[in-house]
Design an enzyme around this catalytic site. Structure first.
Site, PDB file in Angstrom:
ATOM      1  N   LYS A  39       0.829  -1.214   0.000  1.00  0.00           N
ATOM      2  CA  LYS A  39       0.000   0.000   0.000  1.00  0.00           C
ATOM      3  C   LYS A  39       0.865   1.267   0.000  1.00  0.00           C
ATOM      4  O   LYS A  39       0.640   2.169  -0.810  1.00  0.00           O
ATOM      5  CB  LYS A  39      -0.936   0.016   1.230  1.00  0.00           C
ATOM      6  N   ARG A  96      -9.707   0.631   8.758  1.00  0.00           N
ATOM      7  CA  ARG A  96      -9.287  -0.727   9.111  1.00  0.00           C
ATOM      8  C   ARG A  96     -10.393  -1.474   9.841  1.00  0.00           C
ATOM      9  O   ARG A  96     -10.216  -2.645  10.161  1.00  0.00           O
ATOM     10  CB  ARG A  96      -8.058  -0.668  10.016  1.00  0.00           C
ATOM     11  N   ARG A 118      11.671  -5.243   4.808  1.00  0.00           N
ATOM     12  CA  ARG A 118      11.330  -3.829   4.542  1.00  0.00           C
ATOM     13  C   ARG A 118      12.256  -2.865   5.276  1.00  0.00           C
ATOM     14  O   ARG A 118      12.577  -3.051   6.432  1.00  0.00           O
ATOM     15  CB  ARG A 118       9.889  -3.592   4.998  1.00  0.00           C
ATOM     16  N   ARG A 165      11.251  -0.767  10.912  1.00  0.00           N
ATOM     17  CA  ARG A 165      10.188  -0.592  11.904  1.00  0.00           C
ATOM     18  C   ARG A 165      10.308  -1.616  13.019  1.00  0.00           C
ATOM     19  O   ARG A 165      10.560  -2.788  12.746  1.00  0.00           O
ATOM     20  CB  ARG A 165       8.819  -0.720  11.219  1.00  0.00           C
ATOM     21  N   ARG A 177      -0.556  -8.753  13.628  1.00  0.00           N
ATOM     22  CA  ARG A 177      -1.095  -7.766  12.671  1.00  0.00           C
ATOM     23  C   ARG A 177      -1.914  -8.468  11.594  1.00  0.00           C
ATOM     24  O   ARG A 177      -2.938  -7.974  11.146  1.00  0.00           O
ATOM     25  CB  ARG A 177       0.055  -6.956  12.053  1.00  0.00           C
TER      26      ARG A 177
END
Ligand code: ADP
Ligand code: AMP
Length: 228
Positions: free
Chosen positions: A23, A98, A137, A171, A182
């Site tokens: 996203k 969400r 990431r 992160r 998550r």
């Protein structure tokens, strides 16, 4: 026609998909291509945590555990952000809504602003790909450009292609346990929004298992049509 009553309404796009679907990556590309503003509630919350604000203090522990921050808090930060002048260029919502409560609040908020959702786009990936994407990431701490160890490495190791900074960040919630939580939160609370937007006739689905550039091409077709 709708457009006749709201001729200057700025486009509103929603990117749906599990954590790691792409996203943020795609929102930044859309921002560059169409001049809209990427609006990530995750980024807003991380900034609040880093600044040590009251919102940040309330959100921190939930984010570290991989849960969802309360609807009331997230809706409030989104409302404030949407009121900022740059959002008049149109917005790409990344990571919001969400929950169904957030989706309904967004409908109300946009209604009050004389705006509506132009497209809700679901980036479809399988869970195994998501874990691989999240574990590799990293992001430029200076300009926010996103990278991946394997799928989108920097041209020169440790140096941002976009701005030349060497300040790369990972992160703290991109770890195995938090990712599992998550993903669970996504399937329980966010997945149903795909049906919510399908019922409203505003949903498009994109195969987000494809390479970044191919996803961007498919997305561009949907977006160009939606905001034409
Ligand atoms: P999200 O915002 O949905 O959590 P990101 O855009 O941050 O996801 O993407 C997660 C990671 O996967 C990043 O490291 C990014 O570079 C990488 N990535 C994004 N899209 C793809 C893709 N289509 N194929 C492979 N890797 C991707
Ligand atoms: P993201 O950057 O979208 O992966 O979000 C990181 C974390 O911020 C999530 O795991 C949640 O804890 C929190 N968060 C972001 N957006 C929302 C939202 N719309 N509702 C609730 N929590 C959110």
């Amino acid at each position: 026609m709708d457009g006749a009553t709201t001729p200057t309404a700025a486009p509103v796009l929603i990117l749906l998909g599990p954590p790691g679907a792409g996203k943020g990556t795609q929102a930044r590309m859309l921002e560059a291509a169409h001049g809209m503003v990427q609006l990530s509630t995750g980024d807003l919350l991380r900034a609040a945590v880093a600044a040590g604000t009251e919102v940040g203090k309330q959100a921190k522990a939930v984010m570290e555990a991989g849960g969802l921050v309360s609807d009331a808090l997230v809706i409030a930060i989104l409302r404030d952000r949407l009121a900022e002048p740059d959002c008049a260029r149109g917005v790409i919502l990344d990571g919001f809504p969400r929950t169904t409560v957030q989706a309904e609040a967004l409908d109300t908020l946009l209604g009050e602003m004389g705006q509506r959702i132009d497209a809700a786009i679901s980036l479809e990936v399988d869970d195994a790909a998501m874990v691989k994407r999240i574990s590799g990431r990293f992001t430029c701490g200076a300009c926010g450009e996103g990278y991946h160890d394997t799928f989108k490495p920097t041209i020169t190791a440790g140096v941002c292609d976009k701005c030349g900074s060497t300040e790369m960040k990972r992160r703290t919630d991109d770890n195995a346990e938090t990712v599992a939580q998550r993903l669970k939160a996504y399937h329980a609370q966010t997945g149903p929004l795909v049906a919510y937007y399908e019922d409203k006739g505003s949903l498009s689905r994109i195969d987000a298992m494809a390479p970044i550039e191919d996803v961007a091409t498919a997305l561009n077709v949907v977006v160009s049509e939606a905001i034409a």
